[in-house]
Enzyme design. Structure first.
Site, PDB file in Angstrom:
ATOM      1  N   GLU A   1       0.846  -1.194   0.000  1.00  0.00           N
ATOM      2  CA  GLU A   1       0.000   0.000   0.000  1.00  0.00           C
ATOM      3  C   GLU A   1       0.882   1.244   0.000  1.00  0.00           C
ATOM      4  O   GLU A   1       1.831   1.340   0.774  1.00  0.00           O
ATOM      5  CB  GLU A   1      -0.894   0.020   1.247  1.00  0.00           C
ATOM      6  CG  GLU A   1      -1.787   1.254   1.280  1.00  0.00           C
ATOM      7  CD  GLU A   1      -2.669   1.343   2.515  1.00  0.00           C
ATOM      8  OE1 GLU A   1      -2.545   0.482   3.410  1.00  0.00           O
ATOM      9  OE2 GLU A   1      -3.480   2.286   2.577  1.00  0.00           O
TER      10      GLU A   1
ATOM     11  N   ILE B   1       1.417   8.866   0.827  1.00  0.00           N
ATOM     12  CA  ILE B   1       2.281  10.028   0.625  1.00  0.00           C
ATOM     13  C   ILE B   1       1.605  11.280   1.193  1.00  0.00           C
ATOM     14  O   ILE B   1       0.382  11.406   1.121  1.00  0.00           O
ATOM     15  CB  ILE B   1       2.610  10.234  -0.879  1.00  0.00           C
ATOM     16  CG1 ILE B   1       3.500  11.478  -1.076  1.00  0.00           C
ATOM     17  CG2 ILE B   1       1.349  10.342  -1.718  1.00  0.00           C
ATOM     18  CD1 ILE B   1       4.100  11.585  -2.463  1.00  0.00           C
TER      19      ILE B   1
ATOM     20  N   GLY C   1       1.230  21.950  -5.229  1.00  0.00           N
ATOM     21  CA  GLY C   1       0.924  22.478  -6.562  1.00  0.00           C
ATOM     22  C   GLY C   1       2.140  22.702  -7.456  1.00  0.00           C
ATOM     23  O   GLY C   1       2.075  23.439  -8.419  1.00  0.00           O
ATOM     24  N   LYS C   2       3.271  22.055  -7.126  1.00  0.00           N
ATOM     25  CA  LYS C   2       4.473  22.248  -7.956  1.00  0.00           C
ATOM     26  C   LYS C   2       4.919  20.957  -8.631  1.00  0.00           C
ATOM     27  O   LYS C   2       6.010  20.876  -9.169  1.00  0.00           O
ATOM     28  CB  LYS C   2       5.626  22.757  -7.073  1.00  0.00           C
ATOM     29  CG  LYS C   2       5.354  24.104  -6.446  1.00  0.00           C
ATOM     30  CD  LYS C   2       6.515  24.547  -5.595  1.00  0.00           C
ATOM     31  CE  LYS C   2       6.211  25.891  -4.938  1.00  0.00           C
ATOM     32  NZ  LYS C   2       7.213  26.245  -3.941  1.00  0.00           N
TER      33      LYS C   2
ATOM     34  N   ASN D   1     -10.161  14.464  -2.217  1.00  0.00           N
ATOM     35  CA  ASN D   1      -8.754  14.870  -2.334  1.00  0.00           C
ATOM     36  C   ASN D   1      -8.365  14.868  -3.813  1.00  0.00           C
ATOM     37  O   ASN D   1      -7.606  14.041  -4.298  1.00  0.00           O
ATOM     38  CB  ASN D   1      -7.867  13.912  -1.542  1.00  0.00           C
ATOM     39  CG  ASN D   1      -6.461  14.453  -1.348  1.00  0.00           C
ATOM     40  OD1 ASN D   1      -6.095  15.471  -1.942  1.00  0.00           O
ATOM     41  ND2 ASN D   1      -5.672  13.770  -0.546  1.00  0.00           N
TER      42      ASN D   1
ATOM     43  N   ALA E   1      -4.645  14.936  -5.080  1.00  0.00           N
ATOM     44  CA  ALA E   1      -3.954  13.649  -4.972  1.00  0.00           C
ATOM     45  C   ALA E   1      -4.437  12.688  -6.059  1.00  0.00           C
ATOM     46  O   ALA E   1      -3.625  12.025  -6.709  1.00  0.00           O
ATOM     47  CB  ALA E   1      -4.186  13.050  -3.595  1.00  0.00           C
ATOM     48  N   ILE E   2      -5.748  12.633  -6.281  1.00  0.00           N
ATOM     49  CA  ILE E   2      -6.297  11.706  -7.278  1.00  0.00           C
ATOM     50  C   ILE E   2      -5.705  11.985  -8.662  1.00  0.00           C
ATOM     51  O   ILE E   2      -5.304  11.074  -9.380  1.00  0.00           O
ATOM     52  CB  ILE E   2      -7.849  11.786  -7.298  1.00  0.00           C
ATOM     53  CG1 ILE E   2      -8.404  11.271  -5.961  1.00  0.00           C
ATOM     54  CG2 ILE E   2      -8.428  10.995  -8.470  1.00  0.00           C
ATOM     55  CD1 ILE E   2      -9.868  11.577  -5.714  1.00  0.00           C
TER      56      ILE E   2
ATOM     57  N   TYR F   1      -2.179  10.615  -8.811  1.00  0.00           N
ATOM     58  CA  TYR F   1      -2.151   9.151  -8.909  1.00  0.00           C
ATOM     59  C   TYR F   1      -2.477   8.702 -10.335  1.00  0.00           C
ATOM     60  O   TYR F   1      -1.836   7.806 -10.877  1.00  0.00           O
ATOM     61  CB  TYR F   1      -3.131   8.517  -7.911  1.00  0.00           C
ATOM     62  CG  TYR F   1      -2.807   8.807  -6.458  1.00  0.00           C
ATOM     63  CD1 TYR F   1      -1.488   8.825  -6.006  1.00  0.00           C
ATOM     64  CD2 TYR F   1      -3.814   9.073  -5.528  1.00  0.00           C
ATOM     65  CE1 TYR F   1      -1.186   9.094  -4.679  1.00  0.00           C
ATOM     66  CE2 TYR F   1      -3.520   9.342  -4.195  1.00  0.00           C
ATOM     67  CZ  TYR F   1      -2.206   9.350  -3.778  1.00  0.00           C
ATOM     68  OH  TYR F   1      -1.914   9.617  -2.471  1.00  0.00           O
TER      69      TYR F   1
END
Lengths: 181, 180
Positions: A90, A93, A102-103, A134, A137-138, A141
């Site tokens: 799993e 982060i 945002g970078k 989120n 993050a999605i 990924y």
């Protein structure tokens, strides 16, 4: 150490606890960790020590995310729940220092971690769970090749209401064919 | 004890260990479990003790599934990963005595466990993961009201290849509508 262009994944040391606690006790950051309860420095030091044990047992590999330019710790990431038969892990982060959101640094850390998982640890599959709201993050990924494969409804209570958890995963074969492209 | 018509969910006793080991070491029974390794009676006793501790901590609630007539332990089931904040838990069940497969006993045990989770523990969501080829279990889960929630690809390795695990979930309100 896993070195990228802008950042490096390195083992955590006890002196990292102070910086980690400072950021993780900010509720805006904690809200995505699925845990709303503030933590103390000794607890965090204990957790850091537990990551060393976990690594020695081969059950998990946790890293600090450090900026190459300033050697500043900006987050943590890692692979946990490693199973030697099923060869899955799993992924987790958190870029805990908001100034660095945002970078594209999270994406770089994900690349380093997936490279570690598939090319060094020889895992078959890496999976993760993310709260439905989120979105940042999605997007990260999906960008590095994870597929959205499941959704457990109303399994996270956050900010007064229940949210869904999304399950995502990536297989070694997919990671390799993406690398070749 | 949670009593149904045909089966009762009760706490596990150390004296249950030999029967559990006898049944669990059958590879056909283990086929749909995550652990492939056979284990000993002594280990099984430790495992039972560990479950008493976890129940006291409130993170896991495991039961033996006992046939009412004759009184006989035929499986185990439980709720694991219970979270107080998120009021969710993962359901697991196995009827480990093959003589009692296909009689609807698993269905009754799952219903009792959902009753326990929603009406006694006050959970909000119960979820589970099941092998893609365990069609009998999937039928049971759908019958009692679980909804398909996706999959975890290649999550388990068995007999030389990887299998997906299917996810299912059920909410308290759905359970109340269906079972009262």
């Amino acid at each position: 150490m896993l070195k990228g262009k802008r950042l490096t994944l390195r083992g955590l040391v006890q002196t990292d606890a102070e910086e980690i606690v400072k950021h993780f006790n900010n509720l805006e950051i904690r809200q995505f960790l699925g845990e709303a309860i503030p933590i103390s420095k000794p607890e965090e030091e204990e957790w850091i020590r537990s990551t060393w044990t976990m690594r020695r047992q081969g059950k998990g590999h946790i890293f600090g995310i450090e900026l190459n330019s300033s050697q500043k710790l900006i987050g943590t990431c890692g692979l946990v729940k490693i199973n030697q038969v099923h060869r899955g892990a799993e992924l987790g982060i958190a870029i805990m220092n908001k100034q660095h959101w945002g970078k594209g640094l999270g994406v770089e850390a994900l690349h380093l971690l997936l490279d570690y998982a598939f090319n060094i640890l020889n895992l078959h599959r890496v999976w993760l769970v993310v709260i439905e709201d989120n979105e940042r993050a999605i997007r990260s990924y999906l960008k590095v090749g994870f597929q959205h494969t499941g959704r457990l409804r109303q399994t996270v209570y956050k900010g007064g209401s229940y949210k869904d958890s999304l399950f995502m995963d990536i297989l070694a074969t997919e990671y390799r064919s993406k690398q070749r492209q | 004890m949670i009593r149904g018509k045909q089966v009762t969910l009760r706490g596990l006793e150390l004296t249950d260990a030999p029967e559990m080991v006898r049944c669990f070491n059958d590879m056909e029974v283990r086929r749909f479990l995550l652990s492939v390794v056979p284990f000993s009676v002594e280990e099984e006793r430790d495992w039972i003790k560990r479950f008493w501790e976890l129940r006291r901590k409130g993170t896991e609630h495991f039961f033996g599934i006992e046939l009412n007539k004759p009184k006989k332990l035929i499986g185990i089931c439980g709720l694991e990963g219970v979270s107080i904040t998120h009021r969710r838990a993962e359901l697991g069940i196995v009827i480990f005595n093959k003589d009692y497969w296909g009689k609807g006993l698993g269905t009754e045990a799952v219903k009792l466990l959902l009753h326990y989770g929603f009406n006694l523990l006050n959970l909000h969501c119960i979820w589970l993961a099941v092998f893609e080829d365990n069609k009998r279990a999937q039928r049971v889960y759908e019958k009692v009201g679980f909804q398909p929630a996706g999959r975890r690809r290649h999550a388990v390795f068995r007999n030389g290849r990887y299998f997906d695990m299917y996810l299912y979930d059920i909410l308290a309100e759905e359970h109340r509508q269906k079972h009262g």
